[in-house]
Design an enzyme around this catalytic site. Sequence first.
Site, short mmCIF file in Angstrom:
data_model
loop_
_atom_site.label_atom_id
_atom_site.label_comp_id
_atom_site.label_asym_id
_atom_site.label_seq_id
_atom_site.Cartn_x
_atom_site.Cartn_y
_atom_site.Cartn_z
N GLY A 12 22.89 -7.44 16.28
CA GLY A 12 22.02 -6.91 16.09
C GLY A 12 20.91 -7.77 15.37
O GLY A 12 19.94 -7.09 14.44
N ALA A 14 18.97 -9.65 15.66
CA ALA A 14 17.16 -9.87 15.93
C ALA A 14 16.27 -9.00 15.60
O ALA A 14 15.06 -9.24 15.93
CB ALA A 14 17.39 -10.79 16.96
N ILE A 17 16.29 -3.45 11.61
CA ILE A 17 17.24 -3.72 10.17
C ILE A 17 17.64 -5.53 10.24
O ILE A 17 17.85 -5.89 8.69
CB ILE A 17 18.84 -2.86 10.35
CG1 ILE A 17 18.51 -1.17 10.34
CG2 ILE A 17 19.42 -3.11 9.20
CD1 ILE A 17 18.93 0.07 10.76
N ARG A 95 18.73 5.87 21.16
CA ARG A 95 18.54 6.70 22.06
C ARG A 95 17.51 6.79 21.98
O ARG A 95 16.38 7.31 22.37
CB ARG A 95 18.62 8.47 21.05
CG ARG A 95 19.01 9.46 22.21
CD ARG A 95 19.39 10.57 21.23
NE ARG A 95 19.08 11.88 21.93
CZ ARG A 95 20.04 12.88 21.18
NH1 ARG A 95 20.06 12.80 20.09
NH2 ARG A 95 20.42 14.19 22.01
N ASN A 108 27.60 3.35 23.04
CA ASN A 108 27.80 3.02 21.77
C ASN A 108 29.47 2.44 22.40
O ASN A 108 29.84 2.15 21.78
CB ASN A 108 27.19 3.71 20.69
CG ASN A 108 25.67 3.53 20.48
OD1 ASN A 108 25.70 2.93 20.24
ND2 ASN A 108 25.23 4.27 21.03
N VAL A 132 26.51 -0.39 11.06
CA VAL A 132 25.45 0.92 10.71
C VAL A 132 25.04 1.47 11.75
O VAL A 132 24.29 2.46 11.22
CB VAL A 132 24.61 -0.45 10.16
CG1 VAL A 132 22.94 -0.02 9.61
CG2 VAL A 132 25.16 -0.97 9.03
N GLY A 133 24.79 0.76 13.03
CA GLY A 133 24.96 1.36 14.20
C GLY A 133 25.30 2.80 14.39
O GLY A 133 26.09 3.07 14.07
N HIS A 190 27.09 10.75 9.34
CA HIS A 190 25.41 10.38 8.76
C HIS A 190 24.87 10.84 9.69
O HIS A 190 24.59 9.86 10.77
CB HIS A 190 25.98 8.93 8.85
CG HIS A 190 24.43 8.18 8.93
ND1 HIS A 190 23.16 8.50 7.68
CD2 HIS A 190 23.62 8.10 9.84
CE1 HIS A 190 22.37 7.54 7.99
NE2 HIS A 190 22.44 7.30 9.37
#
EC number: 1.1.1.37
Length: 329
Positions: A12, A14, A17, A95, A108, A132-133, A190
């Site tokens: 991810g 680009a 984050i 989402r 995912n 992290v995703g 998380h």
Amino acid sequence: MAKAPMRVAVTGAAGQIGYSLLFRIANGDLLGKDQPVILQLLEIADEKAQKALKGVIMEIDDCAFPLLAGVTAHSDPMTAFKDADVALLVGARPRGPGMERKDLLEANAQIFTVQGKALDAVASRNVKVLVVGNPANTNAYIAMKSAPNLPAKNFTAMLRLDHNRALSQIAAKISKPVTSIEKLTVWGNHSPTMYPDYRFATADGKSVKEAINDEVWNKDVFLPTVGKRGAAIIDARGVSSAASAANAAIDHVRDWVLGTNGKWVTMGIPSDGSYGIPKDTIFGFPVTVENGEYKIVQGLEIDAFSQERINLTLKELLEEREGVKHLLG
């Protein structure tokens, strides 16, 4: 003698984050100011995303970072993860409107199954993986289960953003600098069910719980503020927290690689059965890190309220796990 470069893969790359993360990694914030890095950047095989990634790499080049030993762009995880020492799995399906959590989990699960298999095939056997995703804990679980030849302990999920959010709320409440506060942790998933816990925390060696001495504040202000902070930022900025998430990812990996000097941090890690959390569940625990190995802080008393909160976040994690079980074969 100069150190050999370490390979850091970022997915991810680009995205928002990624944009907050890559320059700091190249600057030495992740692995230390004497550690050269090679960035291996993955984006989806979409023309627009790959073009954006090229633009990001142009900017990275234009910084002329002394520690940057190379940067490559990829659309295939099998090349992006080749010999990676660290893998930051940032890219995930967000989402969309009207999307059920179940649909999000499934979308995912497909991404993280592929990435787990690729890590299993080509990454360093000591690769340190941070997911992290979102949903981060379950995505990390999927990647871990898809990589049977890598040690389970190599897979972690990011709870450091929740930890840092809790830290700053407490520092503000007791008017102390964040650096004075130790022994804080966040248990669980998380997600808004997480349980930030300052019962053992100290500020300049004195009990934070005694300094605050306000159970109503804990339940009605502190827990919801930390738990729903992400939503509050989206509400205020119109986009999700990117710079603070990137900063937390840097903190997590830096501490994992360089150690915590006996200080507690929070990491989402595969449970070893501690505190009654079923083995292999990716769960936020208080840990210390030495020589690149994390250890769960043992022997903490779990009172009735804390047990209730831990059970709540565990229930959600087990439901998520159940929801993707059929995709893991």
